[in-house]
Design an enzyme around this catalytic site. Structure first.
Site, PDB file in Angstrom:
ATOM      1  N   ARG A 288      51.691  59.497  53.826  1.00  0.00           N
ATOM      2  CA  ARG A 288      51.567  58.822  52.545  1.00  0.00           C
ATOM      3  C   ARG A 288      52.332  57.524  52.618  1.00  0.00           C
ATOM      4  O   ARG A 288      53.461  57.489  53.134  1.00  0.00           O
ATOM      5  CB  ARG A 288      52.159  59.676  51.416  1.00  0.00           C
TER       6      ARG A 288
ATOM      7  N   LYS B  19      40.548  66.167  57.407  1.00  0.00           N
ATOM      8  CA  LYS B  19      41.082  64.923  56.852  1.00  0.00           C
ATOM      9  C   LYS B  19      40.344  64.518  55.582  1.00  0.00           C
ATOM     10  O   LYS B  19      40.933  64.345  54.520  1.00  0.00           O
ATOM     11  CB  LYS B  19      40.989  63.820  57.912  1.00  0.00           C
TER      12      LYS B  19
ATOM     13  N   ALA C  36      48.623  62.915  35.518  1.00  0.00           N
ATOM     14  CA  ALA C  36      47.585  62.128  34.847  1.00  0.00           C
ATOM     15  C   ALA C  36      48.031  60.670  34.784  1.00  0.00           C
ATOM     16  O   ALA C  36      49.224  60.368  34.821  1.00  0.00           O
ATOM     17  CB  ALA C  36      47.354  62.676  33.441  1.00  0.00           C
ATOM     18  N   GLY C  37      47.038  59.787  34.729  1.00  0.00           N
ATOM     19  CA  GLY C  37      47.406  58.380  34.643  1.00  0.00           C
ATOM     20  C   GLY C  37      46.182  57.489  34.808  1.00  0.00           C
ATOM     21  O   GLY C  37      45.132  57.744  34.208  1.00  0.00           O
TER      22      GLY C  37
ATOM     23  N   CYS D  21      43.054  54.863  51.165  1.00  0.00           N
ATOM     24  CA  CYS D  21      42.442  56.091  51.686  1.00  0.00           C
ATOM     25  C   CYS D  21      41.565  56.841  50.693  1.00  0.00           C
ATOM     26  O   CYS D  21      40.370  57.018  50.941  1.00  0.00           O
ATOM     27  CB  CYS D  21      43.525  56.999  52.234  1.00  0.00           C
TER      28      CYS D  21
HETATM   29  C1  UDX Z   1      44.130  53.213  59.308  1.00  0.00           C
HETATM   30  C2  UDX Z   1      42.673  53.503  59.189  1.00  0.00           C
HETATM   31  O1  UDX Z   1      42.097  52.364  58.738  1.00  0.00           O
HETATM   32  C3  UDX Z   1      42.346  54.491  58.151  1.00  0.00           C
HETATM   33  O2  UDX Z   1      41.031  54.906  58.307  1.00  0.00           O
HETATM   34  C4  UDX Z   1      43.115  55.685  58.294  1.00  0.00           C
HETATM   35  O3  UDX Z   1      42.877  56.477  57.202  1.00  0.00           O
HETATM   36  C5  UDX Z   1      44.518  55.308  58.352  1.00  0.00           C
HETATM   37  O4  UDX Z   1      44.772  54.400  59.435  1.00  0.00           O
HETATM   38  P1  UDX Z   1      45.710  51.527  58.135  1.00  0.00           P
HETATM   39  O5  UDX Z   1      46.796  51.831  59.081  1.00  0.00           O
HETATM   40  O6  UDX Z   1      46.060  51.388  56.746  1.00  0.00           O
HETATM   41  O7  UDX Z   1      44.553  52.622  58.152  1.00  0.00           O
HETATM   42  O8  UDX Z   1      44.864  50.316  58.752  1.00  0.00           O
HETATM   43  P2  UDX Z   1      45.089  48.796  58.626  1.00  0.00           P
HETATM   44  O9  UDX Z   1      46.234  48.560  57.719  1.00  0.00           O
HETATM   45  O10 UDX Z   1      43.775  48.226  58.380  1.00  0.00           O
HETATM   46  O11 UDX Z   1      45.616  48.387  60.096  1.00  0.00           O
HETATM   47  C6  UDX Z   1      44.826  48.336  61.215  1.00  0.00           C
HETATM   48  C7  UDX Z   1      45.542  47.390  62.205  1.00  0.00           C
HETATM   49  O12 UDX Z   1      44.831  47.385  63.440  1.00  0.00           O
HETATM   50  C8  UDX Z   1      45.578  45.937  61.718  1.00  0.00           C
HETATM   51  O13 UDX Z   1      46.874  45.429  61.877  1.00  0.00           O
HETATM   52  C9  UDX Z   1      44.603  45.224  62.666  1.00  0.00           C
HETATM   53  O14 UDX Z   1      44.938  43.877  62.890  1.00  0.00           O
HETATM   54  C10 UDX Z   1      44.753  46.057  63.927  1.00  0.00           C
HETATM   55  N1  UDX Z   1      43.618  46.009  64.877  1.00  0.00           N
HETATM   56  C11 UDX Z   1      42.342  46.163  64.417  1.00  0.00           C
HETATM   57  C12 UDX Z   1      43.901  45.869  66.240  1.00  0.00           C
HETATM   58  O15 UDX Z   1      45.054  45.710  66.631  1.00  0.00           O
HETATM   59  N2  UDX Z   1      42.848  45.891  67.128  1.00  0.00           N
HETATM   60  C13 UDX Z   1      41.556  46.025  66.698  1.00  0.00           C
HETATM   61  O16 UDX Z   1      40.663  46.026  67.553  1.00  0.00           O
HETATM   62  C14 UDX Z   1      41.293  46.160  65.299  1.00  0.00           C
HETATM   63  C1  UDX Z   2      47.028  59.488  50.765  1.00  0.00           C
HETATM   64  C2  UDX Z   2      47.301  60.931  51.189  1.00  0.00           C
HETATM   65  O1  UDX Z   2      48.272  61.513  50.331  1.00  0.00           O
HETATM   66  C3  UDX Z   2      47.802  60.959  52.633  1.00  0.00           C
HETATM   67  O2  UDX Z   2      47.987  62.294  53.069  1.00  0.00           O
HETATM   68  C4  UDX Z   2      46.770  60.273  53.533  1.00  0.00           C
HETATM   69  O3  UDX Z   2      47.205  60.225  54.848  1.00  0.00           O
HETATM   70  C5  UDX Z   2      46.502  58.873  53.044  1.00  0.00           C
HETATM   71  O4  UDX Z   2      46.095  58.892  51.698  1.00  0.00           O
HETATM   72  P1  UDX Z   2      48.430  57.433  49.951  1.00  0.00           P
HETATM   73  O5  UDX Z   2      47.149  56.715  49.848  1.00  0.00           O
HETATM   74  O6  UDX Z   2      49.599  56.763  50.552  1.00  0.00           O
HETATM   75  O7  UDX Z   2      48.230  58.814  50.758  1.00  0.00           O
HETATM   76  O8  UDX Z   2      48.848  57.793  48.447  1.00  0.00           O
HETATM   77  P2  UDX Z   2      49.103  59.094  47.554  1.00  0.00           P
HETATM   78  O9  UDX Z   2      50.549  59.269  47.343  1.00  0.00           O
HETATM   79  O10 UDX Z   2      48.334  60.222  48.054  1.00  0.00           O
HETATM   80  O11 UDX Z   2      48.451  58.578  46.179  1.00  0.00           O
HETATM   81  C6  UDX Z   2      47.099  58.215  46.167  1.00  0.00           C
HETATM   82  C7  UDX Z   2      46.726  57.690  44.782  1.00  0.00           C
HETATM   83  O12 UDX Z   2      46.678  58.760  43.848  1.00  0.00           O
HETATM   84  C8  UDX Z   2      47.698  56.663  44.230  1.00  0.00           C
HETATM   85  O13 UDX Z   2      46.977  55.659  43.569  1.00  0.00           O
HETATM   86  C9  UDX Z   2      48.515  57.470  43.212  1.00  0.00           C
HETATM   87  O14 UDX Z   2      48.974  56.654  42.153  1.00  0.00           O
HETATM   88  C10 UDX Z   2      47.466  58.455  42.713  1.00  0.00           C
HETATM   89  N1  UDX Z   2      48.031  59.723  42.209  1.00  0.00           N
HETATM   90  C11 UDX Z   2      48.723  60.523  43.080  1.00  0.00           C
HETATM   91  C12 UDX Z   2      47.789  60.095  40.876  1.00  0.00           C
HETATM   92  O15 UDX Z   2      47.172  59.372  40.100  1.00  0.00           O
HETATM   93  N2  UDX Z   2      48.277  61.304  40.443  1.00  0.00           N
HETATM   94  C13 UDX Z   2      48.976  62.143  41.282  1.00  0.00           C
HETATM   95  O16 UDX Z   2      49.393  63.213  40.815  1.00  0.00           O
HETATM   96  C14 UDX Z   2      49.219  61.736  42.644  1.00  0.00           C
END
Ligand code: UDX
Ligand code: UDX
Length: 446
Positions: free
Chosen positions: A164, A214, A262-263, A270
């Site tokens: 998260r 996932k 709630a909110g 994600c």
């Molecule tokens: C990633 C995946 O996008 C998502 O599907 C998964 O759920 C969580 O991991 P995130 O880490 O948030 O999410 O991705 P992002 O913040 O988009 O970072 C990807 C990084 O890879 C960027 O810094 C980008 O510049 C880099 N990248 C992308 C490379 O270094 N090489 C590449 O060929 C493409």
């Molecule tokens: C989520 C998953 O929790 C994590 O396991 C996965 O790897 C990536 O996606 P993240 O996106 O960092 O993580 O946020 P999370 O804390 O899960 O919250 C997701 C969204 O739901 C946020 O916008 C949060 O505000 C909202 N939320 C969460 C609610 O509205 N109510 C809740 O009770 C919990």
């Protein structure tokens, strides 16, 4: 422990290559380096690469900067541009590049396929490649099929991420479970060893099941949020209190209180994309995943309903009204603006003629290009000055801790509309505020 010798190189699982320094790749690389592995982190974005080389994380994640600086200093982490350099002697490579949604809501796999091809070409014999990016069910198996024909292509293993944002390091150090999927058992076990933690039960399965763990996990949590938000609407109609209802429901261990807040609904990089991608995959297989369709609709509606509350609280119109919006990031603890509720809410209010001013402890820089023309100020007290309404969008601790007596002296009207139920309405009413929240009775000034 050298595993095998190619003509020129040995590879070892003590050496790990991580491709992509995003929220997942960077946290994973830093965490493995902290464990004493020799990690090469590959990043193609020049700006991010330079920041990382200077020991600065290109994302806001609590605790990350300190550990990053430490593992760079010890040499356990090296940041490189090229996959070839990153893969040198690496026993395990981790693909953590982005899988952004296409316009149709499918997962865009181009970056994963490119990174995979580069890693495969550069891999030492005996290496294993892990996919950590979120990819639709069947992707790893499909990508594995193509490789079976080339005799020394490294086996592919799917190891989904459950970090998260805002507590990513904590989640990496103390995961609830570890899921590893693939058809090469020993490769799966090597990956399980790499991420094994005392706190985590390891679940080894096939890659498609691992991919669906996932998507299923994220979608189920999103469903829980949409469910509690629909129940909140019923609380408003019946006079019940959603926080008390959620506590009562969540006390059942079969349900659990987590993710029943709630909110304004779910946002982030994600949940929105994974729920849509799963609904898409189901449709591709001729299935209507009704529950996901409903979760998506409820989530979108929640933001519109909230703006309706603000309009009603201001007598039916926000035209020409000054509205202070506290919070931009999709949740506290991160600067990530992907699918943040604030974007929709601010746009809706501005479209209705409101004069919006906003603030956030860390996300303003990322938010500015997404909200052109919207005033942003660092000081929350300056943000609320002259406001006809104060609207809470992200439940940062900084906003809970505000001196609401002082706020009361600078606003034009003591009206708070709380989209995250994070303030105490009774306290605010005692200070002369009208307090409106989600799924709870409005509180009028004492
Ligand atoms: C990633 C995946 O996008 C998502 O599907 C998964 O759920 C969580 O991991 P995130 O880490 O948030 O999410 O991705 P992002 O913040 O988009 O970072 C990807 C990084 O890879 C960027 O810094 C980008 O510049 C880099 N990248 C992308 C490379 O270094 N090489 C590449 O060929 C493409
Ligand atoms: C989520 C998953 O929790 C994590 O396991 C996965 O790897 C990536 O996606 P993240 O996106 O960092 O993580 O946020 P999370 O804390 O899960 O919250 C997701 C969204 O739901 C946020 O916008 C949060 O505000 C909202 N939320 C969460 C609610 O509205 N109510 C809740 O009770 C919990």
């Amino acid at each position: 422990m050298p595993l095998s010798l190619t003509s020129s190189r040995a590879c070892s699982d003590d050496t790990v290559c991580v491709i992509g320094a995003g929220y997942v790749g960077l946290t994973t690389a830093v965490g493995l380096a902290e464990d004493g592995r020799h990690v090469r982190l590959v990043e193609i974005d020049e700006v991010r690469l330079q920041m990382l080389r200077d020991g600065r994380a290109p994302i806001h994640e609590p605790g990350l900067d300190e550990v990053l600086a430490r593992v760079l200093r010890t040499g356990h982490l090296r940041v490189v541009r090229d996959v070839d350099e990153g893969m040198d002697a690496a026993g395990i490579a981790i693909v953590a590049v982005g899988t952004p949604p296409t316009v149709d809501g499918e997962a865009d796999l181009r970056y994963v396929e490119t990174a995979l091809a580069q890693a495969t070409k550069a891999a030492a014999e005996g290496a294993v490649i892990v996919i950590k990016s979120t990819v639709p069910p069947g992707t790893t198996a499909r990508l594995s099929v193509g490789r079976r024909h080339s005799h020394n292509a490294p086996p592919l293993v799917m190891c989904p991420e459950f970090l998260r944002e805002g507590c990513a390091l904590e989640d990496l150090r103390h995961p609830a479970r570890l899921v590893v999927g693939g058809d090469d058992r020993s490769a799966c076990e090597r990956v399980a060893d790499l991420f094994a933690r005392e706190s985590a039960r390891t679940h080894i399965t096939d890659s498609t099941s691992a991919e669906l763990v996932k998507y299923g996990s994220n979608s189920f949590l999103a469903l829980k949020i949409s469910f509690i938000n629909e129940l909140a609407q019923l609380c408003e109609a019946t006079g019940a209190d959603i926080e008390s209802v959620a506590d009562g429901i969540g006390a059942d261990p079969r349900i659990g209180r987590a993710f029943l807040n709630a909110g304004l609904g779910y946002g982030g990089s994600c949940f929105p994309k994974d729920v849509r991608a799963l609904e898409n995959v189901a449709a591709y297989h001729g299935q209507s995943f009704w529950m996901l369709k409903a979760a998506i609709d409820v989530n979108a509606q929640q933001r519109r309903r909230f703006v309706g509350k603000v309009v009603t609280a201001l007598g039916g119109s926000v035209d020409g009204r000054r509205i202070a919006v506290l919070g931009l990031a999709f949740k506290p603890g991160t600067d990530d603006m992907r699918q943040a509720a604030s974007i929709d809410i601010i746009r809706y209010l501005a479209d209705l003629g409101a004069d919006v001013v906003t603030t956030d402890p860390v996300a303003m820089e990322r938010a500015a290009p997404m909200l052109p023309g919207v005033a942003m100020v660092a000081d929350p007290y300056a943000c609320v000055t002259g406001a006809d309404a104060v609207v809470i969008v992200t439940e940062w601790a900084e906003f809970r801790a505000l001196d609401w007596e002082r706020v009361g002296r600078v606003v034009s009207r003591r009206l708070v509309v709380d989209g995250r139920n994070c303030l105490d309405g009774g306290d605010l009413a005692r200070l002369g505020y009208t307090y409106i929240s989600v799924g709870r009775r409005a509180q009028a000034p004492d």
